[in-house]
Design an enzyme around this catalytic site. Structure first.
Site, short mmCIF file in Angstrom:
data_model
loop_
_atom_site.label_atom_id
_atom_site.label_comp_id
_atom_site.label_asym_id
_atom_site.label_seq_id
_atom_site.Cartn_x
_atom_site.Cartn_y
_atom_site.Cartn_z
N GLY A 84 0.81 -1.21 0.00
CA GLY A 84 0.00 0.00 0.00
C GLY A 84 0.84 1.25 0.00
O GLY A 84 2.07 1.21 0.10
N GLY A 86 0.72 5.62 1.32
CA GLY A 86 0.05 6.62 2.15
C GLY A 86 0.87 7.89 2.23
O GLY A 86 1.82 8.09 1.46
N GLY A 87 0.49 8.76 3.19
CA GLY A 87 1.20 10.02 3.34
C GLY A 87 2.66 9.83 3.71
O GLY A 87 3.52 10.65 3.37
N PHE A 88 2.96 8.73 4.42
CA PHE A 88 4.33 8.45 4.84
C PHE A 88 5.18 7.98 3.66
O PHE A 88 6.34 8.35 3.51
CB PHE A 88 4.33 7.37 5.93
CG PHE A 88 5.69 7.07 6.51
CD1 PHE A 88 6.12 7.68 7.67
CD2 PHE A 88 6.53 6.15 5.89
CE1 PHE A 88 7.36 7.40 8.21
CE2 PHE A 88 7.78 5.86 6.41
CZ PHE A 88 8.20 6.50 7.58
N GLY A 89 4.61 7.16 2.82
CA GLY A 89 5.34 6.58 1.71
C GLY A 89 4.73 5.25 1.30
O GLY A 89 3.51 5.08 1.36
N VAL A 91 4.60 0.85 1.42
CA VAL A 91 4.79 -0.28 2.32
C VAL A 91 4.93 -1.54 1.48
O VAL A 91 4.11 -1.79 0.58
CB VAL A 91 3.62 -0.43 3.31
CG1 VAL A 91 3.90 -1.56 4.29
CG2 VAL A 91 3.38 0.87 4.06
N LYS A 112 8.06 -0.23 5.70
CA LYS A 112 7.55 1.09 5.31
C LYS A 112 8.73 1.98 4.94
O LYS A 112 9.67 2.15 5.70
CB LYS A 112 6.75 1.71 6.46
CG LYS A 112 6.09 3.05 6.10
CD LYS A 112 5.47 3.72 7.31
CE LYS A 112 4.25 3.03 7.80
NZ LYS A 112 3.54 3.82 8.85
N ASP A 207 -4.41 10.51 15.14
CA ASP A 207 -4.81 10.15 13.77
C ASP A 207 -5.53 8.80 13.77
O ASP A 207 -5.24 7.93 12.95
CB ASP A 207 -3.57 10.11 12.87
CG ASP A 207 -3.93 10.21 11.39
OD1 ASP A 207 -5.04 10.71 11.08
OD2 ASP A 207 -3.12 9.80 10.55
#
Length: 462
Positions: A84, A86-89, A91, A112, A207
């Site tokens: 997947g 997301g905002g972090f990067g 995975v 991640k 969050d």
């Protein structure tokens, strides 16, 4: 007819405590003493080389990996291993061998990778290492290790087989989560938040949302993604002043309006997720009519009247839920979503309210019949409509009379070299389970676990 406030509070088992926190003026988070756990406040310059040394010294439970090693376990960060984004990067799925590090268990992992151009950065990466590196709880995802090499930032977690609650609840072609499974997930997530809030130095998750609740193979819920987590108020302090961050549809209105962050902000977000579990709807859905786009605005007024609960319950459940359980869960969600923080329950109260709902046995018998295999076999006949029936049942006897007229013709056919067969089959002796509650009891807490899924055959009676 609407219930009075007092009647709804009685449904929550006397859950509201006088010590619930509310925002007052407060601007600073005290720096942790040496006797307490590490916090972000202890790192005056998170990017300095001293911070790396501090992490190594103070969080010794984590494994430190090299970039080369993590590329190897993910097949060079292959797209085929992508779990997947997301905002972090991004995975990736990988596998670590027990020979890679002393004390490291061979296991599947999730890696991640921080996107240097993404919405989150080093501060969020460091927050995950600091919090998850020091906490161990059944309802928090297990951080195994990290990589801090030049500009590269990676985190290594335990692999969660079922993915996120968001995926399980909202993916179009996914199996509908049964009522008791939804309750189980809510209880697990609530326990994770309660643990954070009750630390000597409280932690505000900030969050809490469906995509950050991960599920293992038995649908046990674990909180992940601590990038926005922060230390909460201590002592006489009632809030911390923080930049407004979070996700639209989940964020506490008071936090958005004032910038005052408290543990009650997490309680509001939990109420949103609980409402998602009840309704099967996303917190924000722009595809719906205007009045229904924001889930809380549309559904919360209906939670007060139990006669209207059927209007908002997830239709995919097909009525297969506890009436008493939905009333109490709805009452709880209503108070969690209060715009006044003093009216919200603590997360311990939430756990104590939800946990008993798993034991309720007022589930209706519905159309779904689960065939649960048991030991032993017996011969069965198939009636003329193709239904399985015990040998000698009336339907088969009737069909035998009809077949009697054809016996002579069948005999002639066999003589000509043609063979016909009566429809007989060997099948496992089984018992039908007619409801989610019985299924939960039969399988224990491992609802729809991989082990039982192979044995479990489901039928739908139309």
């Amino acid at each position: 007819m609407s219930f009075q406030c007092s009647s709804w509070k009685s449904l929550l088992s006397g859950c509201f405590k006088s010590e619930i926190l509310c925002s007052e003026q407060n601007d600073a988070v005290p720096k942790a003493s040496s006797s307490q756990r590490l916090s972000l406040a202890d790192f005056s310059n998170p990017g300095s080389i001293n911070s790396v040394n501090d992490l190594t010294t103070n969080i010794s439970s984590l494994h430190i990996f090299t970039l080369k090693e993590l590329k190897m376990v993910t097949h060079n960060l292959s797209k085929s291993e992508l779990l997947g984004e997301g905002g972090f990067g991004t995975v990736y799925k990988g596998f670590v061998d027990d020979k890679l590090r002393p004390g490291l268990k061979a296991q599947t992992v999730a890696v991640k990778v921080l996107d240097l151009d993404g919405s989150q950065g080093h501060r969020e990466w460091l927050a995950e290492v600091i919090f998850l590196g020091q906490f161990r709880h059944p309802n928090l995802v297990n951080l195994i290790g990290y990589c801090w090499e030049d500009e590269h930032r990676l985190l290594v977690y335990e692999y969660m087989e079922k993915g996120s609650l968001e995926k399980q609840l909202f993916t179009r072609y996914s199996m509908t989560l049964p009522w008791l499974t939804r309750l189980k997930i809510a209880v697990g997530a609530a326990k994770g938040l309660a643990f954070l809030h009750e630390e000597e130095k409280p932690v505000i998750y900030r969050d809490f949302k469906a995509s950050n609740i991960l599920l293992d193979s038995d649908y046990n819920a674990k909180l992940s993604d601590f990038g926005l987590a922060t230390d909460g108020p201590e002592g006489d302090k009632t809030h911390v002043t923080a930049k407004v961050m979070g996700t639209a549809g989940y964020a506490d209105p008071e936090y958005i309006a004032t910038g005052h962050l408290t543990i009650m902000s997490d309680v509001f977000s939990f109420g949103v997720v609980l409402l998602e579990l009840l309704t099967g709807r996303r917190s924000v859905d722009k595809a719906r009519p205007n009045r229904e786009k924001i889930l809380v605005s549309w559904a919360r007024p209906l939670l007060k009247n139990h006669h209207k609960l059927d209007q908002i319950m997830d239709p995919r459940l097909e009525g297969q839920y506890s009436t008493e359980g939905t009333r109490k869960a709805a009452a709880l969600a209503y108070h969690c979503l209060s715009h006044r923080c003093k009216s919200r329950p603590t997360m311990s109260t939430v756990v104590n309210t939800l946990q008993p709902l798993l034991e309720l046995n007022d589930m209706p018998i519905g159309p779904f019949v689960f065939i649960f295999p048991t030991e032993g076999k017996k011969e069965t006949d198939i009636d003329m409509k193709g239904r399985e029936c015990p040998k000698g049942c009336p339907e088969v006897k009737h069909s035998n009379r009809v077949q009697g007229k054809k016996e002579m013709e069948e005999h002639k056919n066999r003589q000509r070299g043609f063979r016909t067969h009566r429809h007989k089959t060997k099948s496992s002796s089984s018992r039908a389970i007619h409801s989610d509650t019985e299924l939960y009891t039969a399988l224990g807490t491992s609802l729809y676990s991989h082990t039982y899924t192979k044995k479990l055959t489901s039928r739908v009676r139309l």
